[in-house]
Motif scaffolding. Structure first.
Motif, mmCIF file in Angstrom:
data_model
loop_
_atom_site.group_PDB
_atom_site.id
_atom_site.type_symbol
_atom_site.label_atom_id
_atom_site.label_comp_id
_atom_site.label_asym_id
_atom_site.label_seq_id
_atom_site.Cartn_x
_atom_site.Cartn_y
_atom_site.Cartn_z
ATOM 1 N N ARG A 23 0.771 -1.075 0.101
ATOM 2 C CA ARG A 23 -0.104 0.108 -0.042
ATOM 3 C C ARG A 23 0.815 1.232 0.191
ATOM 4 N NH1 ARG A 23 -1.688 0.459 5.739
ATOM 5 N NH2 ARG A 23 0.131 1.674 5.409
ATOM 6 N N ASP A 24 1.834 1.289 0.755
ATOM 7 C CA ASP A 24 2.718 2.659 1.037
ATOM 8 C C ASP A 24 3.313 2.677 -0.430
ATOM 9 O OD1 ASP A 24 1.719 3.014 3.764
ATOM 10 O OD2 ASP A 24 3.718 2.855 4.334
ATOM 11 N N ARG A 27 1.327 4.456 -2.690
ATOM 12 C CA ARG A 27 1.197 5.843 -2.361
ATOM 13 C C ARG A 27 2.237 6.607 -2.771
ATOM 14 N NH1 ARG A 27 -1.711 5.085 3.563
ATOM 15 N NH2 ARG A 27 -3.929 4.634 2.882
ATOM 16 N N ALA A 30 2.266 7.047 -6.474
ATOM 17 C CA ALA A 30 1.255 7.937 -6.937
ATOM 18 C C ALA A 30 1.777 9.431 -6.814
ATOM 19 C CB ALA A 30 -0.275 7.536 -5.947
ATOM 20 N N ALA A 31 2.349 9.707 -5.413
ATOM 21 C CA ALA A 31 2.887 10.954 -5.058
ATOM 22 C C ALA A 31 3.775 11.395 -6.131
ATOM 23 C CB ALA A 31 3.243 10.874 -3.826
ATOM 24 N N VAL A 42 4.500 13.390 2.212
ATOM 25 C CA VAL A 42 5.173 12.119 1.568
ATOM 26 C C VAL A 42 6.375 11.788 2.032
ATOM 27 C CG1 VAL A 42 6.059 11.345 -0.720
ATOM 28 C CG2 VAL A 42 3.767 12.674 -0.280
ATOM 29 N N GLY A 45 5.852 9.837 5.196
ATOM 30 C CA GLY A 45 5.238 8.517 4.910
ATOM 31 C C GLY A 45 6.482 7.646 4.414
ATOM 32 N N GLY A 173 -6.142 2.254 6.033
ATOM 33 C CA GLY A 173 -6.664 1.726 4.615
ATOM 34 C C GLY A 173 -7.085 0.264 4.346
ATOM 35 N N TRP A 208 1.600 10.675 3.786
ATOM 36 C CA TRP A 208 1.123 10.756 2.305
ATOM 37 C C TRP A 208 0.313 11.827 2.009
ATOM 38 C CZ3 TRP A 208 4.855 7.755 0.508
ATOM 39 C CH2 TRP A 208 5.250 6.608 1.077
#
Length: 210
Positions: A23-24, A27, A30-31, A42, A45, A173, A208
């Motif tokens: 998941r991380d 993320r 995506a960032a 970010v 995270g 999440g 994030w």
């Protein structure tokens, strides 16, 4: 020989931790695509992800793979699998360092998102390899007592402060099923602390987000 349910190792903690790693990384990628790698959320995270991953792999290297290596010492094929697990950990370390360098060195030509995709590919392969091959071997070669020793070492390395981040990080999440399964294996004091304090403090760190 059939193993009874009481003799089987419960891998819930392993699976939910693997899910959080995946998941991380999603993320972070995506960032990076949104050009947000320099934002505080970010960066925080990523630092938490790296901390969780390095701790997890360090304890596996020190407290899990040695037990498994001893248990399968006379089985060359299984011993080779243990060595593959260790080698895959070693492959990840320089990749994590490369992401750190790209985030801190503005003159670096390396793109954090590209590096993160490489981390995701290597880690994704490792996690799948572990789930498909290593966990079944652990189930057949080790006992719940062995697993308890490994889990205890993980808890000691996390400590209370680390656990206060780890628990809400896992649940961030998570699907309702994963959340239920994870909380079911947590001691009641941990569930209470998460509900009244840890989750709120975790949200305030805005991993994030910002």
């Amino acid at each position: 020989m059939t193993v009874s349910a009481s003799e089987k190792i419960d891998f819930t903690m392993m699976y939910v931790t693997h899910d959080a790693f995946r998941r991380d990384l999603a993320r972070f990628i995506a960032a990076a695509e949104a050009d947000r790698c320099e934002t505080p959320g970010v960066r925080a995270g990523w630092e938490n992800f790296r901390t969780q991953l390095l701790l997890h792999h360090t304890v596996e290297d020190n407290a899990l793979w040695p037990q498994l290596r001893e248990a399968v010492a006379d089985r060359p094929t299984d011993l080779a699998l243990v060595e593959e697990m260790e080698a895959e950990h070693a492959e990840l370390d320089p990749l994590l360092a490369a992401v750190d360098a790209a985030l801190t060195d503005k003159a670096s030509a390396a793109r954090p998102g590209d590096l993160a995709e490489r981390v995701a590919a290597v880690l994704g392969h490792h996690l799948q390899h572990e789930e498909k091959a290593a966990l079944p071997l652990i189930q057949s070669a080790l006992t719940p007592a062995h697993w308890k020793a490994f889990s205890g070492q993980m808890r000691r390395r996390q400590g209370v402060k680390g656990t206060a981040t780890y628990v809400p990080w896992i649940l961030d999440g998570a699907s309702p099923e994963r959340r239920r399964d994870f909380l079911a294996v947590m001691p009641p004091p941990v569930r209470i602390l998460h509900r009244v304090s840890w989750e709120r403090r975790y949200r305030q760190r805005e991993f994030w987000i910002s």
